[in-house]
Design a protein around this motif. Structure first.
Motif, PDB file in Angstrom:
ATOM      1  N   ARG A   1       0.827  -1.275   0.173  1.00 25.07           N
ATOM      2  CA  ARG A   1       0.071   0.042   0.015  1.00 25.07           C
ATOM      3  C   ARG A   1       0.929   1.045   0.088  1.00 25.07           C
ATOM      4  NH1 ARG A   1      -2.420  -1.989   5.786  1.00 25.07           N
ATOM      5  NH2 ARG A   1      -0.585  -1.735   7.024  1.00 25.07           N
TER       6      ARG A   1
ATOM      7  N   ARG B   1       9.098  -5.077   1.714  1.00 25.07           N
ATOM      8  CA  ARG B   1       9.185  -6.294   2.036  1.00 25.07           C
ATOM      9  C   ARG B   1       8.067  -7.152   1.248  1.00 25.07           C
ATOM     10  NH1 ARG B   1       5.191  -8.099   5.834  1.00 25.07           N
ATOM     11  NH2 ARG B   1       4.028  -6.352   6.388  1.00 25.07           N
TER      12      ARG B   1
ATOM     13  N   GLN C   1       4.915  -9.008   1.193  1.00 24.68           N
ATOM     14  CA  GLN C   1       3.786  -9.084   2.283  1.00 24.68           C
ATOM     15  C   GLN C   1       3.204 -10.081   2.692  1.00 24.68           C
ATOM     16  OE1 GLN C   1       2.272  -5.217   2.980  1.00 24.68           O
ATOM     17  NE2 GLN C   1       4.442  -4.888   2.813  1.00 24.68           N
TER      18      GLN C   1
HETATM   19  C1  NCD Z   1       4.236  -0.656   5.941  1.00 24.50           C
HETATM   20  C2  NCD Z   1       2.801  -0.904   6.088  1.00 24.50           C
HETATM   21  O1  NCD Z   1       2.102  -1.177   7.105  1.00 24.50           O
HETATM   22  O2  NCD Z   1       1.969  -0.985   5.074  1.00 24.50           O
HETATM   23  N1  NCD Z   1       4.792  -0.274   7.341  1.00 24.50           N
HETATM   24  C3  NCD Z   1       4.623   0.989   7.992  1.00 24.50           C
HETATM   25  O3  NCD Z   1       3.608   1.598   8.002  1.00 24.50           O
HETATM   26  N2  NCD Z   1       5.832   1.486   8.240  1.00 24.50           N
HETATM   27  C4  NCD Z   1       5.083  -1.665   5.377  1.00 24.50           C
HETATM   28  C5  NCD Z   1       4.802  -2.886   5.665  1.00 24.50           C
HETATM   29  O4  NCD Z   1       4.489  -3.296   6.549  1.00 24.50           O
HETATM   30  O5  NCD Z   1       5.685  -3.660   5.068  1.00 24.50           O
END
Ligand code: NCD
Length: 302
Positions: A165, A222, A224
């Protein structure tokens, strides 16, 4: 920017460059001159239906820095969601306990659903694999701090372009700036969704190495795990990328590596001390940027 009377911040759709610049000016003033108690007596509710470290804690720290109080939950097991309460009911009720809601939820569209019934502003802190607009504000602020500009640069996003996202919100918002070249690198099965490819210009590839020498920003994401229907597919793809010391050596010395974090194998700790590694500074910018955002939703500036 005032597209909705309650100042919800659900997606980056409709935001303007001018609004972002004002947000960043405010965030920058917090970095340079410290925080001011502009939100005394306010109550911010953090409703996290999905795990978070940086987003929840940086919003919480930002609220405290501005003199506000924070209530909320970070897991659904301790809430009535576990008894089957609907999102709408939870949000209606939480609205009457606070002045603004920061919400993360595993389902796409949940933030808009919450905003439809809330009587206070809602900030989307991530809805499924859809959008993460406060991260985009933070990412753009980081790029501005890191390379000194938001026009005329090349960004290579690497990893799970299908489910990130963070990548979705950033890719679409970069359309507000001039001469930004975007490359979206992923395994074929995790390519940037067509809807985004149709909305904004960018190229798709499966390897990042050809772009290292010209990139100004390399954003690592990463794979997911939580968005995969089966473990086998995740296992097959989880180690698709690993930015090595040799890779970093090919980058321009002034280029920056960013990441929303958390990291898995794509960002080994061996590169943490390279000049280009900028992801921990980025995480730190979460507090001033989210403080400026909390101020905006609560009408401190327009
Ligand atoms: C991200 C998320 O939650 O989308 N993390 C975050 O908000 N720092 C990215 C992720 O979880 O890989």
């Amino acid at each position: 920017m005032n597209t909705n009377p309650l100042n919800h911040y659900i997606t980056t759709d409709g935001i303007t460059r001018d609004w972002l610049e004002r947000l960043f000016k405010r965030a920058r003033s917090f970095v340079d001159k410290g925080f001011v108690h502009t939100l005394p007596e306010k109550i911010i509710a953090t409703c996290f239906f999905e795990p978070s470290t940086r987003t929840r804690l940086s919003f919480t720290a930002a609220a405290h820095r501005l003199g506000a109080n924070v209530i909320g939950f970070d897991t659904t097991s301790s809430t009535s969601t576990s008894k089957g309460e609907t999102l709408e009911d939870t949000i209606r009720m939480v609205s009457s306990y606070c002045d603004a809601i920061v919400m993360r939820h595993p389902e796409t569209g949940s933030a808009a659903q919450a905003a439809a019934v809330a009587t206070v502003p809602v900030i989307n802190a991530g809805d499924g694999n859809n959008a993460h607009p406060s991260q985009t504000a933070l990412d753009l602020f980081t790029i501005q701090q890191g390379i000194g500009r938001l026009d005329d640069f090349t960004i290579v996003m690497v990893g799970d372009m299908l489910n990130s996202r963070v990548a979705h919100s950033l890719a679409t918002t970069l359309g507000l700036f001039r001469n930004v070249t975007q490359v979206w690198v992923s395994p074929q099965a995790l390519a940037m969704p067509r809807t985004i490819q149709q909305q904004v210009a960018g190229s798709v590839d499966t390897t990042y190495q050809p772009y290292l020498a010209t990139a100004d920003i390399v954003m690592m994401t990463r794979v997911q795990q939580e968005r995969f229907a089966n473990k086998y597919d995740y296992e097959k793809l989880k180690n698709s990328y690993c930015l090595s010391l040799e890779d970093v050596g090919q980058m321009k010395p002034e280029a920056k590596i960013i990441s929303p974090l958390p990291r898995t194998s794509e960002l080994p700790t061996t590169i943490d001390h390279q000049a280009q590694a900028y992801y921990f500074q980025q995480a730190g910018f979460g507090v001033p940027v989210r403080a400026a955002l909390l101020e905006w939703v609560l009408g401190v500036w327009q």
